[in-house]
Design an enzyme around this catalytic site. Structure first.
Site, PDB file in Angstrom:
ATOM      1  N   ARG A 139     -37.839  14.259   2.839  1.00 21.78           N
ATOM      2  CA  ARG A 139     -39.579  14.115   2.824  1.00 21.78           C
ATOM      3  C   ARG A 139     -39.847  15.044   1.503  1.00 21.78           C
ATOM      4  O   ARG A 139     -39.353  16.014   1.195  1.00 21.78           O
ATOM      5  CB  ARG A 139     -40.129  14.805   4.035  1.00 21.78           C
ATOM      6  CG  ARG A 139     -40.212  13.947   5.275  1.00 21.78           C
ATOM      7  CD  ARG A 139     -40.659  12.620   5.239  1.00 21.78           C
ATOM      8  NE  ARG A 139     -42.209  12.706   4.992  1.00 21.78           N
ATOM      9  CZ  ARG A 139     -42.967  11.634   5.014  1.00 21.78           C
ATOM     10  NH1 ARG A 139     -42.397  10.526   4.596  1.00 21.78           N
ATOM     11  NH2 ARG A 139     -44.329  11.746   4.697  1.00 21.78           N
ATOM     12  N   ILE A 166     -39.145   6.857   7.553  1.00 17.71           N
ATOM     13  CA  ILE A 166     -37.723   7.144   7.116  1.00 17.71           C
ATOM     14  C   ILE A 166     -37.834   7.176   5.311  1.00 17.71           C
ATOM     15  O   ILE A 166     -37.553   5.886   4.892  1.00 17.71           O
ATOM     16  CB  ILE A 166     -36.636   6.339   7.498  1.00 17.71           C
ATOM     17  CG1 ILE A 166     -36.733   6.447   9.032  1.00 17.71           C
ATOM     18  CG2 ILE A 166     -35.271   6.588   6.912  1.00 17.71           C
ATOM     19  CD1 ILE A 166     -35.626   5.714   9.726  1.00 17.71           C
ATOM     20  N   ASP A 167     -37.956   8.251   4.776  1.00 18.09           N
ATOM     21  CA  ASP A 167     -37.736   8.207   3.168  1.00 18.09           C
ATOM     22  C   ASP A 167     -36.458   8.231   2.721  1.00 18.09           C
ATOM     23  O   ASP A 167     -35.797   9.365   3.306  1.00 18.09           O
ATOM     24  CB  ASP A 167     -38.815   9.357   2.534  1.00 18.09           C
ATOM     25  CG  ASP A 167     -40.260   9.009   2.677  1.00 18.09           C
ATOM     26  OD1 ASP A 167     -40.374   7.852   3.510  1.00 18.09           O
ATOM     27  OD2 ASP A 167     -41.044   9.710   2.355  1.00 18.09           O
ATOM     28  N   LEU A 168     -36.077   7.487   1.894  1.00 16.61           N
ATOM     29  CA  LEU A 168     -34.738   7.559   1.332  1.00 16.61           C
ATOM     30  C   LEU A 168     -34.254   7.903   0.156  1.00 16.61           C
ATOM     31  O   LEU A 168     -35.093   7.383  -0.811  1.00 16.61           O
ATOM     32  CB  LEU A 168     -34.030   6.124   1.995  1.00 16.61           C
ATOM     33  CG  LEU A 168     -33.856   5.724   3.243  1.00 16.61           C
ATOM     34  CD1 LEU A 168     -33.398   4.210   3.451  1.00 16.61           C
ATOM     35  CD2 LEU A 168     -33.025   6.538   4.075  1.00 16.61           C
TER      36      LEU A 168
END
EC number: 5.3.1.16
Length: 244
Positions: free
Chosen positions: A16, A7-9
Site C-alpha cells: 500500500r 491488492i496493490d502489486l
C-alpha cells in the site's frame, strides 16, 4: 453495494502506498494469491488489483511478476477481478481479458490517448472502467505524479460521451491515509457521469463504508478498501456486512 478489497502489486508483492507515493510504501505480503484466496474464503466476491509496477513503468522483471500474480488471482475460485494499472493499449486489455479479468481500468490513457480510450469503450464495453484520480479537483496521471490541467468533472463528462459505464474515482489526498471519505465528491461525479461510481481513497472505518452504502446504488456502486483492512481497522466480514 460491492465491496472491493484491494491488492496493490509491486514486483509481485502486496503493498500500500500513501497518496500514491512510491517512496512511501508498506509491504503486507509476498503471496498475493494467498491474500486473494483469504478474501474469497471470508466472503468477498470481487477484488481490486492494481499493477503499480506497470503504472510506474518499472523494469520488465517487476512487471512480469505482477502479470503472473494477476493471472493467478484471476484463477481463484469465487473471485471476480477488477484490475488496472498501466493499461495503455488494446493488447494490454486483451491480455487481461485472456487472463480472466472481469473489469479492466484505464487511467492515464484516458487523458493522454483519447483515441485509444474511445476504441476501448467501443470494443470492450463489458470490461473497461474509467479510472479517474484527482487532487483538489484536478486530474492526475502517470501513477498520480503529474497533473494535466483538466478538472475531474470535465474529464468524466467526456468519458460519459465516449460510452464508459463504469468509473472508479479516487481522492488522492485521502488515498492510503485513512482520513475518511467525502461522499459529496462521489455524488458530484456520479451526477456528471450519469451512472454510479466506485469510491476509492480514505476509507478508515465501517462508518465510511456505511456512508457509501447509504448514498444509494444510484450514486455509489462500490467501494475500495485497502490499508484500513490490512491494518485491522475492521474485519473483511464486518466490512462486507456494512456494505449491504
Amino acid at each position: 453495494m460491492i465491496l472491493f478489497p484491494a491488492i496493490d502489486l509491486v514486483a509481485g508483492q502486496v503493498v500500500r502506498l500513501q497518496r500514491g507515493d512510491r517512496s512511501k510504501m508498506d509491504v503486507y505480503s509476498d503471496d498475493p494469491v494467498a491474500v486473494a484466496r483469504d478474501f474469497a474464503a471470508r466472503g468477498a466476491h470481487w477484488v481490486h488489483v492494481v499493477d503499480l509496477s506497470a503504472a510506474f513503468r518499472e523494469d520488465a522483471d517487476a512487471r512480469q511478476k505482477n502479470a503472473r500474480a494477476i493471472a493467478a488471482i484471476c484463477s481463484v475460485e469465487g473471485i471476480s477481478v477488477d484490475t488496472g494499472g498501466g493499461v495503455r493499449d488494446m493488447a494490454a486489455i486483451e491480455r487481461l481479458v485472456d487472463a480472466g479479468a472481469k473489469r479492466i481500468a484505464i487511467g492515464t490513457a484516458l487523458v493522454r490517448d483519447p483515441a485509444f480510450s474511445e476504441a476501448a469503450a467501443r470494443d470492450f464495453a463489458d470490461y473497461v472502467v474509467a479510472d479517474v484520480a484527482a487532487r483538489d479537483g484536478e486530474v492526475r496521471v502517470d501513477g498520480w505524479r503529474e497533473g494535466e490541467g483538466v478538472s475531474a468533472e470535465t474529464l468524466v463528462a467526456d468519458l460519459r460521451d465516449q460510452g464508459f459505464r463504469h468509473l472508479v474515482y479516487t481522492d488522492i489526498a485521502r488515498d492510503g491515509m485513512q482520513t475518511g471519505i467525502d461522499v459529496e465528491a462521489y455524488r458530484r461525479i456520479s451526477r456528471v457521469a450519469g451512472f454510479p461510481v466506485v469510491a476509492s481513497g480514505g476509507i478508515a472505518s465501517l462508518d465510511d463504508i456505511r456512508a457509501c452504502a447509504a448514498a444509494g446504488n444510484d450514486v455509489i456502486e462500490g467501494a475500495i478498501t485497502g490499508r484500513a483492512l490490512y491494518e485491522g481497522n475492521f474485519t473483511l466480514e464486518d466490512a462486507l456486512a456494512a456494505a449491504l
